[in-house]
Design a protein around this motif. Structure first.
Motif, mmCIF file in Angstrom:
data_model
loop_
_atom_site.group_PDB
_atom_site.id
_atom_site.type_symbol
_atom_site.label_atom_id
_atom_site.label_comp_id
_atom_site.label_asym_id
_atom_site.label_seq_id
_atom_site.Cartn_x
_atom_site.Cartn_y
_atom_site.Cartn_z
ATOM 1 N N ARG A 37 -2.060 -3.003 3.871
ATOM 2 C CA ARG A 37 -0.695 -3.001 4.402
ATOM 3 C C ARG A 37 -0.160 -4.416 4.547
ATOM 4 O O ARG A 37 1.036 -4.664 4.364
ATOM 5 C CB ARG A 37 -0.662 -2.311 5.771
ATOM 6 C CG ARG A 37 -0.788 -0.806 5.741
ATOM 7 C CD ARG A 37 -0.386 -0.208 7.073
ATOM 8 N NE ARG A 37 -0.750 1.192 7.186
ATOM 9 C CZ ARG A 37 -1.844 1.630 7.766
ATOM 10 N NH1 ARG A 37 -2.709 0.768 8.316
ATOM 11 N NH2 ARG A 37 -2.115 2.924 7.826
ATOM 12 N N ALA A 38 -1.037 -5.334 4.880
ATOM 13 C CA ALA A 38 -0.619 -6.720 5.115
ATOM 14 C C ALA A 38 -0.121 -7.402 3.846
ATOM 15 O O ALA A 38 0.496 -8.464 3.912
ATOM 16 C CB ALA A 38 -1.786 -7.508 5.711
ATOM 17 N N GLN A 39 -0.364 -6.791 2.703
ATOM 18 C CA GLN A 39 0.053 -7.394 1.441
ATOM 19 C C GLN A 39 1.525 -7.168 1.124
ATOM 20 O O GLN A 39 2.039 -7.673 0.131
ATOM 21 C CB GLN A 39 -0.819 -6.864 0.300
ATOM 22 C CG GLN A 39 -2.279 -7.274 0.426
ATOM 23 C CD GLN A 39 -3.105 -6.845 -0.758
ATOM 24 O OE1 GLN A 39 -2.574 -6.548 -1.821
ATOM 25 N NE2 GLN A 39 -4.424 -6.821 -0.586
ATOM 26 N N GLY A 40 2.216 -6.360 1.944
ATOM 27 C CA GLY A 40 3.658 -6.213 1.757
ATOM 28 C C GLY A 40 4.094 -4.834 1.315
ATOM 29 O O GLY A 40 3.573 -3.831 1.799
ATOM 30 N N ASP A 41 5.071 -4.794 0.405
ATOM 31 C CA ASP A 41 5.733 -3.568 -0.054
ATOM 32 C C ASP A 41 4.710 -2.487 -0.439
ATOM 33 O O ASP A 41 3.972 -2.619 -1.400
ATOM 34 C CB ASP A 41 6.620 -3.890 -1.256
ATOM 35 C CG ASP A 41 7.459 -2.690 -1.675
ATOM 36 O OD1 ASP A 41 7.396 -1.647 -0.987
ATOM 37 O OD2 ASP A 41 8.182 -2.803 -2.674
ATOM 38 N N LEU A 42 4.698 -1.406 0.355
ATOM 39 C CA LEU A 42 3.730 -0.338 0.117
ATOM 40 C C LEU A 42 4.067 0.501 -1.107
ATOM 41 O O LEU A 42 3.197 1.149 -1.683
ATOM 42 C CB LEU A 42 3.636 0.574 1.350
ATOM 43 C CG LEU A 42 3.150 -0.090 2.649
ATOM 44 C CD1 LEU A 42 3.050 0.948 3.760
ATOM 45 C CD2 LEU A 42 1.814 -0.792 2.452
ATOM 46 N N SER A 43 5.332 0.494 -1.512
ATOM 47 C CA SER A 43 5.750 1.311 -2.662
ATOM 48 C C SER A 43 5.152 0.813 -3.968
ATOM 49 O O SER A 43 5.049 1.552 -4.938
ATOM 50 C CB SER A 43 7.276 1.350 -2.763
ATOM 51 O OG SER A 43 7.786 0.047 -3.009
#
Length: 207
Positions: A37-43
């Motif tokens: 999640r910490a990596q950004g855009d989940l899409s």
């Protein structure tokens, strides 16, 4: 729904595996999801999608083990009969077509491991052997046709295991049994050497 039978050792192994999945693997998956999640855009986050899939598989495993434990009745290893084949029994069978003799331990489905000589009580041979006595025969349907087996010996095997994150490490094995091919000690008090070798072989093959 009728409960399925499971040996005490089999239930203990499942509880050990369940504890590991719940206390260790769940935490590992939670951390993996947090990092994804910490990596950004989940899409467009492939690592997050992969972690969610792994989490779903983990939760399915946990649910399946819990369901098995909740819907099973434990059979005490001390109650295994030497008179007829039941869950936990060690049986020596003779294929009456080929003359081949093999030994198996009848276990619950979740404990079965053919490489270790453990076959399920729901397998064709396991189901056919259940409730049979020494000298009885039974038939099973196989791809090559109908096979006929004779029960030569019924015994029970006690296996104590320690567990390392759900992985069994057998360290001792003892076996008792009755059957048409059992050999008593001779007048000197020494057990027949061949019988001793066969019993030792059965133990090693089944743990």
């Amino acid at each position: 729904m009728a409960k399925k039978l499971i040996s005490k050792s089999g239930a203990a192994k499942l509880r050990e595996e369940l504890d590991f999945l719940v206390t260790v693997r769940r935490q590992e998956m939670a951390q993996k999801l947090k990092e994804a999640r910490a990596q950004g855009d989940l899409s467009e986050n492939a690592e997050y999608d992969e972690a969610k899939n792994e989490q779903a598989i983990l939760e399915t495993q946990i649910a399946e083990i819990q369901f098995t434990l909740d819907n099973s009745e434990e059979v005490d290893d001390e109650d295994i009969s030497l008179d007829e084949v039941g869950l936990g029994s060690t049986v020596q069978l003779k294929n009456l077509q080929t003359g081949k003799i093999e030994s198996f331990q009848i276990v619950s489905t979740n404990e079965s491991n053919f490489a270790e000589g453990k076959i399920s009580d729901e397998s064709p041979i396991g189901k056919g052997a259940m409730k049979k006595k020494v000298g009885d025969t039974f038939l099973i349907e196989a791809p090559v046709g109908e096979l006929k087996f004779e029960i030569l010996e019924i015994g029970k095997i006690k296996i104590r295991e320690r567990y390392d994150h759900g992985k069994p490490n057998p360290y001792t094995c003892s076996r008792t049994g009755t059957g048409s091919q059992s050999t008593a000690p001779d007048s000197s008090g020494k057990a027949d050497a061949e019988t001793g070798k066969r019993k030792q072989s059965v133990c090693h093959n089944e743990i």
